[in-house]
Design a protein around this motif. Structure first.
Motif, PDB file in Angstrom:
ATOM      1  N   GLN A  54     124.527  64.013  30.262  1.00 25.17           N
ATOM      2  CA  GLN A  54     125.370  65.104  29.799  1.00 25.17           C
ATOM      3  C   GLN A  54     125.894  65.724  30.900  1.00 25.17           C
ATOM      4  N   LEU A  55     125.111  65.962  32.219  1.00 21.59           N
ATOM      5  CA  LEU A  55     125.374  66.735  33.139  1.00 21.59           C
ATOM      6  C   LEU A  55     126.910  66.471  33.567  1.00 21.59           C
ATOM      7  N   SER A  56     127.347  65.220  33.288  1.00 23.60           N
ATOM      8  CA  SER A  56     128.573  64.670  33.798  1.00 23.60           C
ATOM      9  C   SER A  56     129.888  65.245  33.220  1.00 23.60           C
ATOM     10  N   ASP A  57     129.416  65.699  31.680  1.00 20.95           N
ATOM     11  CA  ASP A  57     130.606  65.988  30.982  1.00 20.95           C
ATOM     12  C   ASP A  57     130.286  67.210  30.165  1.00 20.95           C
ATOM     13  N   ILE A  69     129.189  68.330  36.289  1.00 21.16           N
ATOM     14  CA  ILE A  69     128.055  69.023  37.015  1.00 21.16           C
ATOM     15  C   ILE A  69     127.581  67.715  37.963  1.00 21.16           C
ATOM     16  N   SER A  70     127.225  66.756  37.524  1.00 21.77           N
ATOM     17  CA  SER A  70     126.556  65.534  38.564  1.00 21.77           C
ATOM     18  C   SER A  70     127.346  65.563  39.898  1.00 21.77           C
ATOM     19  N   ALA A 551     139.171  65.565  28.855  1.00 22.25           N
ATOM     20  CA  ALA A 551     138.454  64.947  27.642  1.00 22.25           C
ATOM     21  C   ALA A 551     138.861  63.641  27.273  1.00 22.25           C
ATOM     22  N   SER A 552     140.093  62.997  27.409  1.00 17.12           N
ATOM     23  CA  SER A 552     140.368  61.670  26.961  1.00 17.12           C
ATOM     24  C   SER A 552     140.387  60.605  28.311  1.00 17.12           C
ATOM     25  N   VAL A 585     136.410  58.980  42.509  1.00 18.05           N
ATOM     26  CA  VAL A 585     135.295  57.866  41.819  1.00 18.05           C
ATOM     27  C   VAL A 585     134.457  58.437  40.584  1.00 18.05           C
ATOM     28  N   ASP A 586     134.031  59.530  40.688  1.00 18.08           N
ATOM     29  CA  ASP A 586     133.253  60.430  39.618  1.00 18.08           C
ATOM     30  C   ASP A 586     134.082  60.211  38.343  1.00 18.08           C
ATOM     31  N   THR A 587     135.328  60.429  38.605  1.00 14.00           N
ATOM     32  CA  THR A 587     136.031  60.341  37.289  1.00 14.00           C
ATOM     33  C   THR A 587     136.432  59.101  36.783  1.00 14.00           C
ATOM     34  N   TYR A 588     136.767  58.444  37.576  1.00 11.26           N
ATOM     35  CA  TYR A 588     137.097  56.921  37.192  1.00 11.26           C
ATOM     36  C   TYR A 588     135.789  56.395  36.492  1.00 11.26           C
TER      37      TYR A 588
END
Length: 716
Positions: A54-57, A69-70, A551-552, A585-588
């Motif tokens: 959950q820390l990533s979003d 956050i991750s 979000a999307s 990369v984190d977002t992909y």
């Protein structure tokens, strides 16, 4: 201090102890002492955090912008404070912290290195109990206090306030007769008595918390329903724990006591409800972020109110929240409501009812989309759009409210893919309301969607000349989206023309929905990273939320692309080059269902980071039938990076053989040149020369290749 020594050699530190023992206060003190050692201090109310994924979003500010956050703690030196967490030591150990560290507070833990806070010693307890009181505590009273609450900091602070406002006899009465109970029961009993001592002074504050039925509440909602001093009054009695992003929270022991002894009278409930109702009416017209934030946090409260009171304001607020667990039956059928409104002759003072119907149509569509399927959502919209048609046809529909109805009706037609009807409806709206920027923007989107880019650009340029759009905060979202559309379908010259406006719009964006800014930056970066790299970097420097996660999936892809293009705009030795690529990369990685094209773009970012094996893995997930020229190009680069020049050569030859557009030939030839160079193929330089010859004389990429060729010839 033991905590500081532990953190100097370990990645995380756990502070355990019962509610009110001082865990958050110690974490705050540690953060103050360590501030200079970290780039960022992040405080998260972690009670709803059940898994490290959950820390990533996380929407930690409740403004609609999610933070990764991750990714942030991997790339920067952060001190992350997870307050009131239930994460286990095993879960914490799975987090990739980089140079960051974590302070975690919890009630119980199995971590052998945790610091478990216990009661204050006798001397410290007396000091806290007597602070600010002119007369020292009588020994007999102090003995009774320590027998009942020991050295519990929260209860001692609360009893100290009783002594200041009343006397030591009152403190004695709070503790009398609880000594035979177990510790938790003694604490609860004393806390309940303290609350009752303060009930006269905090009548409405305590009733409000009970009415909300949650220990965490919006600070502005307390101000709206109680008074501007509500939070300060609760803080003075030591009842509040740490606050974050406009939230307030009472300690668990206080909340339990409120549930046990505080009752909300009918008059109080009606007052709170009435004040909230009036607030929604006043804010509904302006659609302020405060209302959206309150609706998001207090969706259960609003649903409860709506169960017993079908006020249009509560329908409106619940529809605004669009919580996936909201019962659609609670929102109701907007069509009969529209029929009832449409028959009235005068809508003055009933605007919120109209807006409730409009928002209900959209909320039902959104909730159905989230919980069921797009097909079912469209079916609901096909039925509910009739509510907007009924409102639009009413003789009472006039002026701005009529324009708003027409705008939303046309928007829903677009969602149903009735583009011809939607276009006609928007043109009809603009014929009578030429300054309706939102309607004009929707028309521009339809024109772009139907490949009429020149017409769409003209509509955008009309918007960008309107004073209202350029100056009013309420129009900022339209300004950003119009600029985004211009950047997507316009020329490089169009972007240059609007460069100052792009920058000023982004600086205003922190006050509105960030998703539109994501799209604008992505659109501009995609077109200008090579030709105007300075603009891309300027855009990222203008924002404070670089590690936000949209979000999307489509917005996440745009945001990842923007970061990648920003990285490519920088020299490789610039430290931000790697930071931007890692953020990309984190977002992909958080795109839930990536398309083949998105995987290929992801692979490019991994290749730029030197993660060739990961890039190859992404490419292999694309089925053979979808492997086109760019797939072969990235495959060749990944294989070359893995030290497999033979298969890399076969891949790039496939790219050259399947390429349909000559403008990409130079890039493919440059990859083949690098492969040939690796295997000392004498014809490598010929590929470079052919690549240069395929480009126009003023092409920036040609200049780069010519520089490479000059270096080769000079070295030979």
């Amino acid at each position: 201090m033991a905590a500081l020594r532990h953190l100097s050699t370990n990645s995380h530190f756990v502070i355990a102890g019962i509610s009110g023992i001082g865990k958050s206060a110690l974490a705050t003190r540690l953060a103050e002492l360590l501030r200079k050692d970290f780039d960022i201090i992040i405080w998260i109310d972690a009670r709803d955090l059940h898994d490290t994924s959950q820390l990533s979003d996380l929407d930690i500010r409740r403004h609609g912008t999610h933070q990764n956050i991750s990714g942030l703690i991997r790339r920067h030196a952060c001190l992350l404070i997870l307050d009131d967490s239930e994460l286990t030591p095993q879960q914490i150990n799975t987090i990739n912290l980089g140079s960051s560290k974590i302070i975690l507070t919890c009630q119980t833990t199995s971590d052998p290195a945790a610091m478990t806070l216990s009661d204050l010693d006798t001397a410290s307890a007396r000091t806290l109990l007597e602070a600010g009181v002119s007369e020292p505590c009588p020994d007999k009273t102090f003995q009774r206090v320590t027998s009942n609450v020991g050295g519990h900091p929260l209860l001692l602070a609360a009893l100290n306030r009783v002594a200041q406002t009343e006397d030591w006899d009152a403190v004695d009465e709070c503790c009398e007769g609880a000594v035979d109970s177990v510790e938790d029961e003694r604490h609860n009993k004393v806390c309940q008595r303290i609350l009752l001592r303060h009930q006269a002074a905090l009548t409405h504050e305590l009733a409000f918390i009970r009415w909300c039925d949650t220990s965490r509440f919006d600070a502005e909602l307390a101000e709206i329903c109680v008074s501007s001093r509500a939070i300060k009054n609760l803080q003075k009695r030591a009842f509040l724990s740490a606050t974050n992003a406009g939230d307030a929270r009472v300690h668990d022991i206080v909340h339990k006591s409120i549930q046990a002894v505080i009752h909300v009278s009918q008059a109080q409930a009606e007052t709170f409800k009435s004040r909230l109702d009036k607030f929604i009416y006043s804010e509904g017209e302006r659609e302020e972020l405060t209302l959206r934030r309150i609706a998001d946090l207090h969706a259960p409260l609003l649903c409860r109110l709506l169960n017993s009171d079908q006020s249009a304001s509560f329908v409106y607020a619940v529809a605004l929240a669009r919580s996936s667990d909201t019962s659609l039956e609670l929102i109701g059928d907007p069509v009969p409501k529209a029929q009832a409104i449409a028959t009235t002759n005068n809508w003055t003072g009933r605007e919120i009812e109209i807006r409730a119907i409009i928002e209900s149509v959209e909320a039902i569509y959104t909730i159905t989309t989230n919980n069921k399927t797009t097909t079912e959502a469209r079916q609901s919209l096909s039925k509910n759009i009739k509510a907007l048609e009924i409102l639009r046809s009413s003789p009472a529909a006039k002026d701005d409210i009529l324009a708003d109805i027409k705008h939303h009706h046309s928007k829903m037609l677009e969602r149903l893919d009735k583009l011809t009807e939607a276009e006609a409806a928007f043109r009809e709206l603009l014929a009578t309301q030429p300054k309706h920027a939102a309607g004009r923007l929707q028309l521009a989107r339809i024109l772009a969607k139907t490949k009429r880019n020149a017409e769409a650009l003209e509509e955008c340029k009309i918007i960008l000349k309107q004073d209202e759009v350029l100056t009013q905060t309420s129009q900022a979202a339209i300004l950003l989206e119009a600029l985004r559309l211009v950047s997507s379908i316009g020329s490089l010259e169009d972007i240059k023309t609007y460069e100052p406006l792009i920058m000023s719009a982004l600086k205003r964006a922190r006050d509105i929905d960030k998703a539109i800014s994501f799209r604008l930056i992505a659109a501009v970066a995609q077109k200008t990273w090579y030709t105007i790299p300075s603009l891309v970097i300027q855009m990222f420097e203008a924002i404070e939320w670089r590690d936000a996660i949209p979000a999307s999936d489509s917005e996440r892809f745009d945001w990842a692309q923007a970061h990648k293009q920003a990285a490519k705009a920088l020299k490789k030795h610039d430290h931000r080059h790697r930071e931007f690529l890692t953020a990309a990369v984190d977002t992909y990685e958080h795109i839930r269902t990536p398309s083949p094209y998105q995987r290929i773009q992801f692979a490019e970012a991994l290749i730029l980071l030197g993660r060739f094996k990961d890039a190859n893995s992404q490419l292999e997930q694309i089925v053979e039938a979808r492997r086109e020229e760019f797939w072969w190009q990235r495959r060749a680069q990944a294989l070359l990076g893995l030290g497999e020049p033979g298969p890399a050569m076969a891949a790039i030859n496939n790219a050259l053989g399947t390429s349909k557009d000559p403008k990409y030939r130079a890039a493919f030839l440059q990859v083949r040149y690098l492969i040939k160079k690796t295997i000392s193929d004498a014809s490598a330089v010929d590929d470079l020369k052919e690549a240069i010859a395929s480009l126009s004389a003023d092409d920036k990429y040609r200049k780069q290749l010519e520089d490479d060729l000059a270096d080769i010839l000079q070295s030979n």
